[in-house]
Scaffold this motif. Structure first.
Motif, PDB file in Angstrom:
ATOM      1  N   HIS A 226       0.828  -1.326   0.013  1.00 37.45           N
ATOM      2  CA  HIS A 226      -0.152   0.097   0.014  1.00 37.45           C
ATOM      3  C   HIS A 226       1.068   1.088   0.343  1.00 37.45           C
ATOM      4  O   HIS A 226       0.672   2.189   0.736  1.00 37.45           O
ATOM      5  N   ALA A 227       2.008   0.702  -0.426  1.00 37.30           N
ATOM      6  CA  ALA A 227       2.760   1.696  -0.194  1.00 37.30           C
ATOM      7  C   ALA A 227       3.869   2.383  -1.781  1.00 37.30           C
ATOM      8  O   ALA A 227       4.156   1.428  -2.451  1.00 37.30           O
ATOM      9  N   PRO A 228       3.905   3.638  -2.061  1.00 35.96           N
ATOM     10  CA  PRO A 228       4.910   3.706  -3.518  1.00 35.96           C
ATOM     11  C   PRO A 228       5.766   3.198  -3.063  1.00 35.96           C
ATOM     12  O   PRO A 228       6.283   3.518  -2.118  1.00 35.96           O
ATOM     13  N   VAL A 229       6.956   3.878  -4.066  1.00 34.35           N
ATOM     14  CA  VAL A 229       8.242   3.300  -3.990  1.00 34.35           C
ATOM     15  C   VAL A 229       8.460   4.400  -3.129  1.00 34.35           C
ATOM     16  O   VAL A 229       9.753   4.347  -2.450  1.00 34.35           O
ATOM     17  N   SER A 230       8.299   5.705  -4.140  1.00 33.17           N
ATOM     18  CA  SER A 230       8.842   7.165  -3.374  1.00 33.17           C
ATOM     19  C   SER A 230       8.012   8.504  -3.852  1.00 33.17           C
ATOM     20  O   SER A 230       6.910   7.556  -4.314  1.00 33.17           O
ATOM     21  N   GLY A 231       8.197   9.146  -3.303  1.00 37.39           N
ATOM     22  CA  GLY A 231       6.906  10.442  -4.051  1.00 37.39           C
ATOM     23  C   GLY A 231       5.816  10.109  -3.567  1.00 37.39           C
ATOM     24  O   GLY A 231       5.480   9.016  -2.295  1.00 37.39           O
ATOM     25  N   PRO A 232       4.961  11.488  -3.830  1.00 35.24           N
ATOM     26  CA  PRO A 232       3.646  11.701  -3.692  1.00 35.24           C
ATOM     27  C   PRO A 232       2.193  11.030  -3.913  1.00 35.24           C
ATOM     28  O   PRO A 232       1.258  11.123  -3.896  1.00 35.24           O
ATOM     29  N   ALA A 233       2.479   9.574  -5.117  1.00 36.19           N
ATOM     30  CA  ALA A 233       1.866   9.210  -5.491  1.00 36.19           C
ATOM     31  C   ALA A 233       0.229   9.032  -4.412  1.00 36.19           C
ATOM     32  O   ALA A 233      -0.970   8.881  -4.384  1.00 36.19           O
ATOM     33  N   GLY A 234       0.844   7.633  -3.110  1.00 41.60           N
ATOM     34  CA  GLY A 234      -0.377   8.127  -2.134  1.00 41.60           C
ATOM     35  C   GLY A 234      -1.212   9.376  -2.106  1.00 41.60           C
ATOM     36  O   GLY A 234      -2.018   8.849  -2.546  1.00 41.60           O
ATOM     37  N   ALA A 235      -0.583   9.788  -1.546  1.00 39.77           N
ATOM     38  CA  ALA A 235      -2.336  11.466  -1.436  1.00 39.77           C
ATOM     39  C   ALA A 235      -2.077  11.190  -2.513  1.00 39.77           C
ATOM     40  O   ALA A 235      -3.718  12.122  -2.532  1.00 39.77           O
ATOM     41  N   LEU A 236      -1.434  11.504  -3.594  1.00 44.14           N
ATOM     42  CA  LEU A 236      -2.372  11.534  -4.561  1.00 44.14           C
ATOM     43  C   LEU A 236      -3.797  11.004  -5.288  1.00 44.14           C
ATOM     44  O   LEU A 236      -4.778  11.579  -6.670  1.00 44.14           O
ATOM     45  N   MET A 237      -3.079   9.769  -5.470  1.00 41.62           N
ATOM     46  CA  MET A 237      -4.126   8.877  -5.153  1.00 41.62           C
ATOM     47  C   MET A 237      -5.628   8.703  -4.783  1.00 41.62           C
ATOM     48  O   MET A 237      -6.617   8.941  -5.555  1.00 41.62           O
ATOM     49  N   GLU A 238      -4.982   8.766  -3.610  1.00 38.26           N
ATOM     50  CA  GLU A 238      -6.452   9.151  -2.821  1.00 38.26           C
ATOM     51  C   GLU A 238      -7.571  10.519  -2.754  1.00 38.26           C
ATOM     52  O   GLU A 238      -8.419  10.098  -2.687  1.00 38.26           O
ATOM     53  N   ALA A 239      -7.071  11.926  -3.388  1.00 41.19           N
ATOM     54  CA  ALA A 239      -7.772  12.733  -3.974  1.00 41.19           C
ATOM     55  C   ALA A 239      -7.970  12.877  -5.124  1.00 41.19           C
ATOM     56  O   ALA A 239      -8.731  13.291  -5.460  1.00 41.19           O
ATOM     57  N   ALA A 240      -7.401  11.987  -5.682  1.00 41.10           N
ATOM     58  CA  ALA A 240      -8.703  12.078  -7.086  1.00 41.10           C
ATOM     59  C   ALA A 240      -9.041  11.253  -6.539  1.00 41.10           C
ATOM     60  O   ALA A 240      -9.751  10.014  -8.069  1.00 41.10           O
ATOM     61  N   GLY A 241      -9.871  10.133  -5.663  1.00 37.61           N
ATOM     62  CA  GLY A 241     -10.459   8.664  -5.531  1.00 37.61           C
ATOM     63  C   GLY A 241      -9.791   7.386  -6.077  1.00 37.61           C
ATOM     64  O   GLY A 241     -10.736   6.261  -5.734  1.00 37.61           O
ATOM     65  N   TYR A 242      -8.770   7.549  -5.630  1.00 39.10           N
ATOM     66  CA  TYR A 242      -8.497   6.031  -6.181  1.00 39.10           C
ATOM     67  C   TYR A 242      -7.862   5.395  -4.513  1.00 39.10           C
ATOM     68  O   TYR A 242      -6.815   6.355  -3.756  1.00 39.10           O
ATOM     69  N   GLU A 243      -7.956   4.335  -4.265  1.00 43.78           N
ATOM     70  CA  GLU A 243      -6.883   3.002  -3.237  1.00 43.78           C
ATOM     71  C   GLU A 243      -5.214   3.747  -4.034  1.00 43.78           C
ATOM     72  O   GLU A 243      -5.032   3.034  -5.224  1.00 43.78           O
ATOM     73  N   PRO A 244      -4.458   3.703  -2.416  1.00 44.64           N
ATOM     74  CA  PRO A 244      -3.126   4.342  -2.947  1.00 44.64           C
ATOM     75  C   PRO A 244      -2.226   2.410  -2.922  1.00 44.64           C
ATOM     76  O   PRO A 244      -1.837   2.052  -1.835  1.00 44.64           O
ATOM     77  N   SER A 245      -2.051   2.001  -3.686  1.00 43.93           N
ATOM     78  CA  SER A 245      -2.231   0.423  -4.064  1.00 43.93           C
ATOM     79  C   SER A 245      -2.077  -0.855  -5.815  1.00 43.93           C
ATOM     80  O   SER A 245      -2.437   0.484  -6.393  1.00 43.93           O
ATOM     81  N   ALA A 246      -2.205  -1.607  -6.094  1.00 42.79           N
ATOM     82  CA  ALA A 246      -1.549  -1.941  -6.920  1.00 42.79           C
ATOM     83  C   ALA A 246      -2.684  -1.712  -7.978  1.00 42.79           C
ATOM     84  O   ALA A 246      -3.283  -1.193  -9.377  1.00 42.79           O
ATOM     85  N   ILE A 247      -3.776  -2.086  -6.423  1.00 42.48           N
ATOM     86  CA  ILE A 247      -5.213  -1.742  -7.324  1.00 42.48           C
ATOM     87  C   ILE A 247      -6.236  -0.668  -7.584  1.00 42.48           C
ATOM     88  O   ILE A 247      -6.246  -0.583  -8.622  1.00 42.48           O
ATOM     89  N   GLY A 248      -5.852   0.301  -7.248  1.00 43.52           N
ATOM     90  CA  GLY A 248      -6.117   1.408  -7.379  1.00 43.52           C
ATOM     91  C   GLY A 248      -5.209   1.891  -8.801  1.00 43.52           C
ATOM     92  O   GLY A 248      -6.506   2.588  -9.708  1.00 43.52           O
TER      93      GLY A 248
END
Ligand code: GDP
Length: 300
Positions: A226-248
């Motif tokens: 449930h974590a990106p290897v680096s960077g802000p992808a998690g917060a951006l995925m959530e802000a865009a309405g997706y789970e921060p993961s491979a499934i998202g």
């Protein structure tokens, strides 16, 4: 020919391996430009710079941006003079931004500017901006709408974001050069880049989705667990309405990939996905993943 869709970190790590196992003239890269920004009068195209410097053999692969062993005299002097240059720009890096900015102001298309710069750097691969017009990823925060670079570089990604918006004067259109390399490609690889700030801006350029429709498309997840290897992808995925993961990521790509690659470490299985070790901690690991992706394409 294989065309890669790329941002400025995860996919370039894969390209570092690909250039060792493929004929370099057979690599085309369509690069995100929605993080571009004019700073101190010059034009920074962070993802194009990273891909171009990688192929030129001068990239700082400790940070995945800027020129290896660059000096920062101009940035330090500007700061001493009280100028708020919030991105630390190296001197050689700045020379590229000066040349690019000047060519753009003289009316040259970003595609042609990139071609000229790549030729001067001796780059053998084809590097193409996704579009020639300006498009900017902005995030909605308590400070209002701010440029992604303001959020990530100045704000160090610590500001809460509610929404991700791409702004432009005219809707971005995939260039004829981009459509031509896709047409000439045996496969398209959506590298392990940030889905929201790097890949979606490319996929939403007018003409992209129809061009990919009959192509064999492989996508690689930038998330491990449930974590990106680096960077802000998690917060951006959530802000865009997706789970921060491979499934998202899989959901975000909305059926475009024919094959989805998730990491061997992921606990949640995505049906019909292929599993590889996607963590590219050094060049050998980039080469190993590049080989895995190529064999996937060749047996498809
Ligand atoms: P940016 O333009 O600098 O944001 O870079 P990209 O969009 O190209 O890449 C950022 C993404 O790369 C992040 O979401 C990371 O999780 C991903 N990434 C970085 N290194 C690796 C890696 O070794 N493996 C995988 N699977 N993803 C990676």
């Amino acid at each position: 020919m294989i065309t890669f869709l790329s941002g400025g970190t995860g996919t370039p790590k894969l390209l570092r391996g690909m250039q060792k196992v493929m004929d370099r003239h057979e690599i085309a890269v369509v690069v995100n430009t929605a993080e571009d920004i004019w700073i101190s009068g010059n034009h920074i195209s962070p993802d194009i710079d990273t891909v171009m410097y990688l192929f030129a053999g001068i990239l700082n692969t400790d940070t995945w941006w800027g020129v290896r062993n660059d000096t920062f005299a101009s940035h330090e002097e500007a700061t001493r003079l009280g100028y708020d240059e919030f991105i630390a720009i190296g001197d050689r890096d700045r020379a590229v931004h000066i040349v690019r900015g000047d060519m753009l102001r003289n009316g040259m298309r970003l595609t042609n500017v990139t071609k000229v710069l790549c030729e001067r750097f001796g780059v053998r691969e084809t590097v193409l901006p996704m579009t020639d017009t300006e498009v900017t990823t902005q995030v909605e925060t308590d400070l209002g709408m701010i440029h992604f670079q303001e959020y990530w570089v100045r704000g160090k990604g610590k500001i809460d974001i509610r929404k991700v918006v791409r702004s432009y004067n005219e809707p971005p259109v995939a260039t004829e050069e981009v459509l031509a390399v896709i047409d000439a490609s045996d496969a398209i690889v959506i590298g392990p880049s940030n889905p929201i700030t790097s890949i979606l801006p490319i996929l939403t350029c007018e003409g992209m989705k129809p061009a990919l429709k009959d192509k064999f498309v492989v996508a690689i997840s930038p998330f491990i667990g449930h974590a990106p290897v680096s960077g802000p992808a998690g917060a951006l995925m959530e802000a865009a309405g997706y789970e921060p993961s491979a499934i998202g990521t899989f959901n975000c790509y909305n059926g475009i990939p024919d094959v989805f690659v998730q990491d061997v470490r992921d606990e949640v299985e995505i049906s019909h996905s292929v599993r590889f070790d996607t963590l590219m901690t050094d060049e050998d690991k980039s080469i190993a993943l590049a080989r895995d992706i190529l064999s996937l394409i060749r047996t498809a």
